[in-house]
Design an enzyme around this catalytic site. Structure first.
Site, PDB file in Angstrom:
ATOM      1  N   GLU A   1       0.656  -1.238   0.260  1.00  0.00           N
ATOM      2  CA  GLU A   1      -0.096   0.174   0.028  1.00  0.00           C
ATOM      3  C   GLU A   1       0.718   1.177  -0.001  1.00  0.00           C
ATOM      4  O   GLU A   1       0.584   2.221  -0.639  1.00  0.00           O
ATOM      5  CB  GLU A   1      -0.963   0.023   1.247  1.00  0.00           C
ATOM      6  CG  GLU A   1      -1.945   1.180   1.108  1.00  0.00           C
ATOM      7  CD  GLU A   1      -3.071   0.879   2.073  1.00  0.00           C
ATOM      8  OE1 GLU A   1      -2.991   0.291   2.991  1.00  0.00           O
ATOM      9  OE2 GLU A   1      -3.966   1.478   1.759  1.00  0.00           O
ATOM     10  N   ASP A   2       1.911   1.340   0.642  1.00  0.00           N
ATOM     11  CA  ASP A   2       2.626   2.486   0.927  1.00  0.00           C
ATOM     12  C   ASP A   2       3.951   2.590   0.181  1.00  0.00           C
ATOM     13  O   ASP A   2       4.649   3.679   0.401  1.00  0.00           O
ATOM     14  CB  ASP A   2       2.813   2.690   2.603  1.00  0.00           C
ATOM     15  CG  ASP A   2       1.654   2.902   3.231  1.00  0.00           C
ATOM     16  OD1 ASP A   2       0.429   3.300   2.663  1.00  0.00           O
ATOM     17  OD2 ASP A   2       1.590   2.793   4.152  1.00  0.00           O
TER      18      ASP A   2
END
Ligand code: MN
Length: 713
Positions: free
Chosen positions: A76-77
Site C-alpha cells: 500500500e505505501d
C-alpha cells in the site's frame, strides 16, 4: 523502541527450532522499501510494522504471520510489487499481505451504526486466511496505541471505528487482551472527560484497594496451598471501559460498583479447577446466578474458564475466574491459539495451511456438549454463507451466497425487482443469473414497463425475490383467468337468455358462490377461467327454478307477444325489448332520476321499482330485467311526500301553494294532528323527475313552522 532481535527472541521463546530466516529477510526488505518514510510521531515508519510483528509474536503466531506483519504495509505505501513479494517470500506471504491491503481499502468509515455488523462480517468473509484478520487486529492495536499524534477529529473517527468493528472482531475471535486494550484506548479518545473522571476515582481509592487485593489474594493462596493445589493467583482492577459500561448499563454510580476487582486462579488440570471452585465456595458464599461453567460449555471462540462471584471477606462481591494454563493461553490468543505453535512443535503443515483451527475444532468436537451448535456458531460468525455487496451509494447489503442481481434488486425494493432488466457489477454489464461476490458494487438497470419473468425463479436465492415473483405470476394468471372466465360465463348465460352481469350481484349468485366453495365472485370467475369449474355449474341453479317452469327467455317472448300491440307507457326503456307494457310499483313510486330495476310480472309486463325498494329486493332474481329512464319523456309521475309541522292556521294552504308554484299537481292529501301539537300530512303529487321533486321538497321546508318534508319510502 522495539528491535528485530527482541522479536526473534520472543519467537524462539515459544518455538525453539523456528526458521527465523524469513522474518529476518522480511525485516531487511521492509527497512529498505520504507526507508525515508516517517510516522506522525516523527519515528521512522519501520517502527510500525515492527511493533505489529511484535504483537503477532505476543500471540505466539508462526513465522509466516510475523514476516507478513513486517511486510503488511509495503504494497500500500511503497513501490513494492506483488510479484516481488511472491519471489522473495512465497505465495503464502503474498496472499496474506494482499488480503491485509484489500481490507485496508475497504470503506469502513461509514457513520451509519446499522452497517457496523455487516462490515464486521464482511471483514471476516473477505479474508481467506485467518492470519489476515490477526494482522489487521495487530495493526489497529498499534495504531490505537499511537493515536495521540492524530488531529482530534481523526482520533475520534478512528476510535469510533475501532469500537464499532475491531473490538467485536477481537471478541469474536476470543482475543480478549486485544479487545480490552482496543476498548480502553477507544474510550479514552471518544469520551475523554468520562475516562479522566473514572481514572481519577480509581486513583483515589488505590491504596485502600491494593491492600484489599493483597488480603484476598493471600487468603486464596493459603486455601489452595492447604488443599495441596499448585496455583497462580492474580488480582487486578477492572479496566476503565468496563467500569464505565457497567455504570451505564445498570445506572450505577462509581461508589455503587463493588466488584472493581477481579481475581484469576490458574492451575494445571481441569479437575483441579473444579476442586478450587469447591474450596472457594466453601470459603465465601457464592451468588448463584453468577456462576458460569465455560469449561463444560466453552464459548464458540474456544474460551474456557469457570466464572464465579462470591461475597468476599468484607461483604463485597468478588469476581473469580478459574482456568488451566492451556485455557489461559487460549484466552490470550483466542482462536489463534489453536492455529499457532503448540508446545514448541508445529501443527501438521497440511492442516495448518488454511483454517487449521477449524480442522482442530472438528477433531475436538467430541469434547463439546453440543458440537453441532458449536460448529454452526463458528461457521456463521466467521465464514457466513453470505456475500456482502455495495449499492452504488456505498451502502452494504447482505445476501445469501449464490444470490444474483435480481435478489439484490428485490432487496432494494420490490418495485426495483419487478422492473429489473439488467445489472452492472463493478461497472460492467452482467447477465441476471450472475452470482454476486463479496465486495461487488451492484447497479440495477430498470425499465418502466418491464415485468418479472418466470425464468427468474430458476436462479433467485432469496425468499423475498422468490415470493414476490411467484406472487406476481399468480396475480397475472388470475387476471387472465378472470377475463377468460367472465367471457365464458357471459356466453353460457346468454345462450339461456340470462344476463350474467346483472345476476352477478344478486343473492342467488352469492348462494352459488358459497355452494361451490369459493370465497368471492372473482374467485368463482377465475376458477371457471382456470377450468376448475364449468360455466354450467354456475348456470344450473338459475335455470331450474320450480316456480317458473319456462325459463325467463320464453316468458319474455310470451309477454312480448301478448303486450306488443298495446301502447307502451312512455318514459322507461326495457333493454332489448320494445313495445312492452310498463307499470310502476305503487310501493316505491319511482320517478326519473331514481335508480330503477324491472321485474317481469306474469301475464302483465314489466313492473318498475326503485332499486332500493324492499319489494323489488324480495322478488326472484330470474325475473329481473334491466330498465332505464328514457331521456325524452314528458310524463308526470305520482309520488307521495310526508310533511311534519307545528299546527297553525292556514298551514295546509301555504304548503299546497308552494307545491303548485313549482307546477306540480296535488293528486291526494291527508293530514292528522298529533297530541304533541304536531301535524303530519301526506300529499301525493305528480312530478317530472327527481330533481323536480327535490325542488318542491326544499320549498315546502321553507314554509313557516314546517320542520321536515320528505319522500315516503
Ligand atoms: Mn499498518
Amino acid at each position: 523502541m522495539i528491535r528485530i532481535n527482541d522479536i526473534l527472541d520472543k519467537i524462539t521463546g515459544y518455538h525453539s527450532d523456528a526458521d527465523l530466516d524469513i522474518v529476518e529477510r522480511a525485516y531487511v526488505y521492509s527497512a529498505r522499501v520504507h526507508a525515508g518514510q516517517v510516522r506522525l510521531s516523527g519515528e521512522p515508519y519501520l517502527m510500525h510494522p515492527l511493533e505489529v510483528a511484535n504483537i503477532l509474536a505476543d500471540m505466539r503466531l508462526d513465522v509466516v504471520s510475523v514476516a507478513a506483519g513486517i511486510l503488511h504495509d509495503v504494497l500500500e505505501d511503497t513501490r513494492a510489487e506483488p510479484e516481488d513479494l511472491r519471489k522473495l517470500f512465497g505465495p503464502e506471504v503474498l496472499n496474506i499481505v494482499s488480503g491485509v491491503t484489500k481490507l485496508s481499502n475497504m470503506p469502513t468509515s461509514s457513520t451509519q451504526e446499522r452497517q457496523a455488523e455487516n462490515i464486521r462480517k464482511m471483514f471476516l468473509a473477505m479474508a481467506d486466511d485467518i492470519r489476515v484478520i490477526l494482522i489487521k487486529l495487530a495493526d489497529r492495536l498499534h495504531n490505537m496505541r499511537t493515536l495521540r499524534f492524530h488531529s482530534p477529529e481523526r482520533r475520534r473517527a478512528i476510535a469510533q471505528e475501532t469500537l464499532d468493528i475491531y473490538v467485536s472482531i477481537a471478541a469474536r475471535l476470543g482475543i480478549y487482551w486485544i479487545k480490552t486494550e482496543l476498548e480502553e484506548n477507544a474510550f479514552k479518545y471518544i469520551n475523554p472527560e468520562e475516562y479522566a473522571r473514572i481514572e481519577n476515582l480509581v486513583a483515589k481509592s488505590r491504596a485502600e484497594r491494593e491492600q484489599y487485593i493483597g488480603t484476598v489474594r493471600d487468603t486464596l493462596r493459603k486455601t489452595m496451598q492447604a488443599a495441596g493445589l499448585k496455583a497462580e493467583v492474580l488480582g487486578r482492577s477492572k479496566n476503565y471501559f468496563s467500569i464505565h459500561s457497567k455504570m451505564q448499563a445498570q445506572s450505577l454510580t462509581f461508589e455503587q460498583i463493588y466488584d472493581l476487582i477481579a481475581f484469576r486462579i490458574i492451575l494445571d488440570t481441569v479437575s483441579q479447577c473444579y476442586e478450587a471452585l469447591g474450596l472457594i465456595h466453601s470459603l465465601w458464599k457464592p451468588i448463584d446466578h453468577k456462576f458460569k461453567d465455560y469449561i463444560g460449555r466453552p464459548k464458540p471462540n474456544m474460551y474456557q474458564s469457570l466464572h464465579t462471584t462470591v461475597i468476599g471477606p468484607v461483604g463485597e462481591r468478588i469476581e473469580i475466574q478459574i482456568r488451566t494454563w492451556e485455557m489461559d493461553r487460549v484466552a490470550k490468543s483466542g482462536i489463534a491459539a489453536h492455529w499457532s505453535y503448540k508446545e514448541g512443535h508445529r501443527i501438521d503443515e497440511n492442516i495448518s495451511k488454511k483454517f487449521a483451527w477449524i480442522q482442530d475444532l472438528v477433531d475436538n468436537q467430541e469434547s463439546f456438549r453440543d458440537p453441532g451448535e458449536f460448529l454452526e456458531n463458528v461457521r456463521i460468525d466467521l465464514f457466513p454463507d453470505e456475500v456482502y455487496v455495495f449499492t452504488p451509494k456505498g451502502d452494504i447489503r447482505a445476501l445469501p451466497k449464490g444470490a444474483t442481481p435480481v435478489d439484490f434488486a428485490y432487496l432494494i425494493h420490490t418495485e426495483v425487482g419487478q422492473k429489473c432488466v439488467g445489472a452492472k457489477v463493478n461497472g460492467q454489464m452482467v447477465s441476471l443469473p450472475y452470482e454476486l461476490r463479496t465486495g461487488d458494487i451492484v447497479e440495477i438497470v430498470t425499465a418502466k414497463n418491464h415485468t418479472p419473468s418466470k425464468d427468474w425463479l430458476k436462479f433467485v436465492k432469496t425468499i423475498k425475490a422468490r415470493s414476490k415473483i411467484r406472487q406476481w405470476i399468480k396475480a397475472q394468471e388470475k387476471d387472465r383467468s378472470i377475463s377468460l372466465g367472465r367471457e365464458m360465463l357471459e356466453k353460457a348465460f346468454r345462450k339461456e337468455k340470462l344476463n350474467f352481469i346483472t345476476l352477478s350481484k344478486t343473492d342467488p349468485m352469492n348462494a352459488v358462490v358459497e355452494s361451490l366453495g369459493v370465497k368471492t365472485l372473482d374467485d368463482l370467475v377465475a376458477n371457471v377461467g382456470y377450468g376448475k369449474l364449468t360455466p354450467l355449474q354456475v348456470l344450473r341453479p338459475f335455470m331450474a327454478k320450480p316456480q317458473t317452469e319456462e325459463n325467463r327467455a320464453s316468458l319474455l317472448e310470451k309477454l312480448i307477444s301478448r303486450v306488443r300491440k298495446k301502447k307502451p307507457r312512455a318514459g322507461v326503456l326495457v333493454k332489448g325489448v320494445e313495445d312492452i307494457l310498463i307499470k310502476f310499483g305503487k310501493c316505491c313510486q319511482p320517478v326519473p332520476g331514481d335508480a330503477i330495476i324491472g321485474y317481469i310480472t306474469q301475464g302483465y309486463g314489466v313492473t318498475v321499482h326503485r332499486a332500493s325498494c324492499v319489494n323489488a329486493l324480495r322478488a326472484s332474481p330470474e325475473r329481473q330485467i334491466e330498465v332505464e329512464w328514457s331521456t325524452e319523456s314528458a310524463e308526470r309521475y305520482p309520488v307521495k311526500i310526508q310533511i311534519l309541522s307545528l299546527d297553525r292556521v292556514g298551514l295546509l294552504a301555504d304548503v299546497a301553494s308552494s307545491i303548485s308554484k313549482f307546477g306540480a299537481n296535488i293528486l291526494n292529501a291527508s293530514s292528522e294532528t298529533k297530541e304533541t301539537q304536531m301535524v303530519e300530512s301526506f300529499f301525493t303529487i305528480s312530478v317530472g323527475d327527481k330533481e323536480h321533486l327535490e325542488k318542491i321538497l326544499s320549498a315546502v321546508k321553507k314554509v313557516k313552522h314546517v320542520q321536515d318534508a320528505r319522500r315516503v319510502g
